[in-house]
Design a protein around this motif. Structure first.
Motif, PDB file in Angstrom:
ATOM      1  N   SER A  17       0.828  -1.199   0.032  1.00  0.00           N
ATOM      2  CA  SER A  17       0.125  -0.028   0.107  1.00  0.00           C
ATOM      3  C   SER A  17       0.927   1.260  -0.174  1.00  0.00           C
ATOM      4  N   ASP A  18       2.167   1.070   0.410  1.00  0.00           N
ATOM      5  CA  ASP A  18       2.834   2.306   0.264  1.00  0.00           C
ATOM      6  C   ASP A  18       3.876   2.592  -0.987  1.00  0.00           C
ATOM      7  N   ILE A  68       0.516   1.875  -6.275  1.00  0.00           N
ATOM      8  CA  ILE A  68      -0.695   1.763  -5.470  1.00  0.00           C
ATOM      9  C   ILE A  68      -1.163   3.021  -5.021  1.00  0.00           C
ATOM     10  N   LYS A  69      -0.405   3.764  -4.472  1.00  0.00           N
ATOM     11  CA  LYS A  69      -0.929   5.188  -4.029  1.00  0.00           C
ATOM     12  C   LYS A  69      -1.716   5.865  -4.986  1.00  0.00           C
ATOM     13  N   ASP A  70      -0.886   6.107  -6.258  1.00  0.00           N
ATOM     14  CA  ASP A  70      -1.500   6.892  -7.394  1.00  0.00           C
ATOM     15  C   ASP A  70      -2.786   6.324  -7.834  1.00  0.00           C
ATOM     16  N   ALA A  71      -2.731   5.112  -8.008  1.00  0.00           N
ATOM     17  CA  ALA A  71      -4.118   4.486  -8.313  1.00  0.00           C
ATOM     18  C   ALA A  71      -5.227   4.664  -7.322  1.00  0.00           C
ATOM     19  N   PRO A 115      -9.547 -17.919 -12.387  1.00  0.00           N
ATOM     20  CA  PRO A 115      -8.494 -18.789 -11.273  1.00  0.00           C
ATOM     21  C   PRO A 115      -6.965 -18.672 -11.587  1.00  0.00           C
ATOM     22  N   VAL A 116      -6.143 -18.189 -10.726  1.00  0.00           N
ATOM     23  CA  VAL A 116      -4.808 -18.150 -10.687  1.00  0.00           C
ATOM     24  C   VAL A 116      -4.114 -18.791  -9.647  1.00  0.00           C
ATOM     25  N   LEU A 117      -2.997 -19.490 -10.224  1.00  0.00           N
ATOM     26  CA  LEU A 117      -2.204 -20.327  -9.261  1.00  0.00           C
ATOM     27  C   LEU A 117      -0.990 -19.589  -8.870  1.00  0.00           C
ATOM     28  N   SER A 118      -0.939 -18.642  -7.845  1.00  0.00           N
ATOM     29  CA  SER A 118      -0.135 -17.853  -7.514  1.00  0.00           C
ATOM     30  C   SER A 118      -0.056 -17.371  -6.134  1.00  0.00           C
ATOM     31  N   VAL A 119       0.899 -16.654  -5.643  1.00  0.00           N
ATOM     32  CA  VAL A 119       0.672 -16.121  -4.179  1.00  0.00           C
ATOM     33  C   VAL A 119       0.226 -14.679  -4.613  1.00  0.00           C
ATOM     34  N   PRO A 120      -0.669 -14.269  -4.245  1.00  0.00           N
ATOM     35  CA  PRO A 120      -1.215 -12.875  -4.759  1.00  0.00           C
ATOM     36  C   PRO A 120      -0.525 -11.813  -4.283  1.00  0.00           C
ATOM     37  N   SER A 121       0.014 -10.848  -5.147  1.00  0.00           N
ATOM     38  CA  SER A 121       0.714  -9.483  -4.636  1.00  0.00           C
ATOM     39  C   SER A 121      -0.322  -8.262  -5.274  1.00  0.00           C
ATOM     40  N   ALA A 122      -0.398  -7.244  -4.653  1.00  0.00           N
ATOM     41  CA  ALA A 122      -1.021  -6.285  -5.114  1.00  0.00           C
ATOM     42  C   ALA A 122      -0.686  -5.715  -6.159  1.00  0.00           C
ATOM     43  N   LEU A 123       0.507  -5.474  -5.992  1.00  0.00           N
ATOM     44  CA  LEU A 123       1.241  -5.033  -7.311  1.00  0.00           C
ATOM     45  C   LEU A 123       1.137  -5.695  -8.648  1.00  0.00           C
ATOM     46  N   GLU A 124       1.279  -7.024  -8.318  1.00  0.00           N
ATOM     47  CA  GLU A 124       1.035  -7.752  -9.516  1.00  0.00           C
ATOM     48  C   GLU A 124      -0.193  -7.818  -9.948  1.00  0.00           C
ATOM     49  N   ALA A 137      -3.967   2.419   1.018  1.00  0.00           N
ATOM     50  CA  ALA A 137      -3.363   3.677   0.538  1.00  0.00           C
ATOM     51  C   ALA A 137      -4.211   4.884   0.527  1.00  0.00           C
ATOM     52  N   ALA A 138      -5.373   4.736   0.388  1.00  0.00           N
ATOM     53  CA  ALA A 138      -6.240   5.896   0.669  1.00  0.00           C
ATOM     54  C   ALA A 138      -6.436   6.394   2.122  1.00  0.00           C
ATOM     55  N   GLY A 139      -5.959   5.637   2.975  1.00  0.00           N
ATOM     56  CA  GLY A 139      -5.962   5.913   4.402  1.00  0.00           C
ATOM     57  C   GLY A 139      -7.100   5.213   5.179  1.00  0.00           C
ATOM     58  N   ILE A 140      -7.678   4.213   4.612  1.00  0.00           N
ATOM     59  CA  ILE A 140      -8.803   3.192   5.443  1.00  0.00           C
ATOM     60  C   ILE A 140      -8.031   2.032   5.840  1.00  0.00           C
ATOM     61  N   PRO A 141      -8.027   1.780   6.979  1.00  0.00           N
ATOM     62  CA  PRO A 141      -7.668   0.356   7.720  1.00  0.00           C
ATOM     63  C   PRO A 141      -8.368  -0.497   6.887  1.00  0.00           C
ATOM     64  N   ALA A 142      -7.659  -1.722   6.461  1.00  0.00           N
ATOM     65  CA  ALA A 142      -8.333  -2.582   5.893  1.00  0.00           C
ATOM     66  C   ALA A 142      -7.568  -3.914   5.986  1.00  0.00           C
TER      67      ALA A 142
END
Length: 366
Positions: A219-220, A224-227, A257-266, A288-293
């Protein structure tokens, strides 16, 4: 690498270097190195080994006790092999596997009655009988005893859980409560009060850790922050901003379906994924928007079964479920939360599907 009593895991995808530090109390063993482990020592009937297995796909450690049950002859494709039968217990389930003197696993009986046999790439297809096999996704689901029409509109669901001797503490949180083997889920209402403008700064102690970036929840990262900034626009109200982020993920990530370890950037780059990828990206965008999740992990009802599922929970004055696969905020009452945190907790669901029986007692709609 191991350093100062900790396992340091470095991830350098997408030009970003992340290091996750995990404390370790004993030597770790990879499943892929088990043949070397067994090859390096004589196996004797009755011998026991205690290992700490590390799974790099989920970044989890599991303590496993393995017992050499005995030596026997195993016949595969009419060829006899002298093997050792090993028995172990993992996640409360018994696993049996047969290894030869080279430490290679020739046969394994594991979860849900699945049996795997060692074979070559050319010979493996010949072992199929030509008939349509079981759908693995269906096998990883818990069948309900009755049909629930239009589950996406459920606001209340009462179930009886049978067959498991362990209950998650998350079954008694916010929208869920248990009494004995009975579980009641009530869909929460969207916050109606006035929330402080973004970013949310005053949160309860249990939410503070979900404001920061995490391994694979980047998130930093500027991308991700720009998006998040672009999607939220000029919205300063957290509820409105969360709704925009949810809608964007729902509409812009292809459901596959995707066989992977998900990454937000990916996921931002590939724009494809299943519930794991959707939830990880939405969680990162919210932070990134300032909301705990945080991530919620459990089961969701669909077509007479409860399937493994992951979603997001956002702190909007209280924890609110958000399902980016279904574009729901709050999520319907068929979502059974069993774990939270990161996707390493999804292994807890594996313990469920083999033993859990679900009876539908009652349900209500809007």
């Amino acid at each position: 690498r191991v350093e100062d009593g900790a396992l340091l895991i470095t991830d350098e995808r997408h030009g970003v270097r992340q290091v996750k530090r995990m404390p370790v109390e004993e030597a770790l063993t990879l499943a892929s190195s088990l043949p070397l482990f067994f090859r390096s020592r004589p196996l004797l009937a009755g011998e026991k080994y205690q290992l700490s297995l590390f799974d790099p796909t989920t970044l989890t450690q599991s303590s496993v006790r393995i017992r050499v049950a005995g030596k026997e002859t195993l016949v595969l494709r009419r060829i006899p092999y002298e093997v050792f039968r090993l028995e172990s217990e993992l996640w409360g389930k018994t696993l049996t596997f047969w290894v030869d003197e080279e430490g290679r696993t020739l046969k394994e009986e594991g979860f849900m009655g699945l049996t795997t046999l060692r074979s070559s790439a050319s010979m493996a297809p010949r072992g199929m009988d030509g008939e349509e096999g079981d759908n693995l996704y269906e096998m990883l689901a818990v069948k309900a005893d009755r049909h629930i029409p239009n589950p996406e509109n459920l606001v209340y669901l009462k179930l009886e859980l049978e067959g498991v001797d362990f209950m998650s503490p998350h079954l008694n949180e916010a929208r869920q409560r248990t009494e004995g083997s009975m579980l009641e889920i009530t869909k929460e209402n969207a916050p109606s009060g006035t929330l402080p403008a973004l970013p949310i700064r005053e949160v309860p102690e249990d939410a503070t850790s979900y404001m920061e970036p995490d391994f694979n929840v980047e998130s930093d990262d500027p991308r991700i922050k720009d998006a998040a900034r672009r999607i939220v626009g000029d919205a300063s109200d957290p509820l409105s901003a969360a709704g925009k982020l949810l809608d964007w993920v729902y509409r812009n990530i292809e459901k596959m379906p995707v066989l992977s370890v998900p990454s937000a950037l990916e996921v931002m780059e590939t724009r494809v994924g299943d519930c794991n990828e959707h939830a990880v990206l939405l969680t990162a965008l919210l932070r990134a928007a300032g909301i705990p999740a945080r991530l919620g992990i459990g089961l969701v009802y669909n077509r007479d079964r409860f399937y493994y599922h992951a979603w997001t929970e956002a702190w909007l004055g209280e924890w609110i479920t958000m399902d980016p696969i279904m574009n729901q905020m709050p999520a319907d009452a068929s979502h059974i939360k069993w774990a939270e945190g990161d996707l390493s907790r999804q292994v807890e669901i594996v313990r469920l599907v083999d033993a859990l029986h679900i009876k539908v007692i009652d349900f209500r709609y809007d």
